[in-house]
Design an enzyme around this catalytic site. Structure first.
Site, PDB file in Angstrom:
ATOM      1  CB  SER A   1      -0.955  -0.069   1.199  1.00 30.30           C
ATOM      2  OG  SER A   1      -1.943   0.917   1.135  1.00 30.30           O
TER       3      SER A   1
ATOM      4  CG  HIS B   1      -4.401  -1.796  -1.885  1.00 31.73           C
ATOM      5  ND1 HIS B   1      -4.818  -2.502  -0.788  1.00 31.73           N
ATOM      6  CD2 HIS B   1      -3.827  -0.678  -1.376  1.00 31.73           C
ATOM      7  CE1 HIS B   1      -4.514  -1.855   0.317  1.00 31.73           C
ATOM      8  NE2 HIS B   1      -3.914  -0.743  -0.017  1.00 31.73           N
TER       9      HIS B   1
END
Length: 193
Positions: A98, A123
């Site tokens: 992330s 993501h």
């Protein structure tokens, strides 16, 4: 329990004890080994600014083993990395997920590395909202704005087309070090010094 090792260094005036992070900082190494929140970001930003004041020409190295975290905290680190004069090298150890992956890619191009068994995960931003419908709408617009902003920066950092980033960040996208290298998130896999 969070134990921080102490190292003993011999000097001409005797022995001196340091916590391991302070000793690494002397060698211009910053460890990002946790989730990214405001406190972690303030610590990383402070270390970056301190090292710039010590020597604005010498590289700084950030080792990353992080599950990600707050977008605003991560962007504070990202902006400081881009703002300071020294080049910032990033090295993935373990997992950069992330916002951790975003910061890994934010290192100086040509100086973004991963160890062979590390993983990278990208993501879309996560978020939630509650309250009145108008408040939920405001939160949804903000997260969509942040998604586009982060994808555009990652597209610039990786050389991937924006459409590819949008597709590849739709769900959790785990990559080996080799795949992260192919994708453009890193520039080299370190196997030894």
């Amino acid at each position: 329990m969070n134990l921080i090792p102490t190292v003993i260094e011999q000097t001409n005036r005797g022995e001196r004890a340091y916590d391991i992070y302070s000793r690494l900082l002397k060698d211009r190494i910053i460890m990002l080994g946790s989730a990214i929140d405001d406190n972690v970001a303030n610590s990383i930003v402070s270390q970056l600014l301190f090292l710039e004041s010590q020597d604005p020409e010498k590289d700084i190295h950030i080792y990353i083993n992080s599950p990600g975290g707050s977008i605003t905290a991560g962007m504070a680190i990202y902006d400081t990395m881009q703002f300071i004069k020294p080049q910032v090298s990033t090295i993935c150890i373990g997992m950069a997920a992330s916002m951790g992956a975003f910061l890994l890619a934010a290192g100086e191009k040509g100086k973004r590395y991963a160890l062979p068994n590390s993983e990278v995960m990208i993501h879309q931003p996560l978020g939630g909202a509650q309250g009145q419908a108008t408040e939920i709408e405001i939160a949804a617009k903000r997260i969509l704005f942040l998604r586009e902003k982060l994808n555009q920066i990652l597209a610039d950092r990786t050389g991937q087309p924006l459409e590819v980033l949008q597709r590849d960040t739709d769900r959790d996208n785990f990559m080996t070090a080799e795949k992260a290298l192919e994708y453009g998130l890193i520039d080299k896999i370190f196997t030894n010094r």
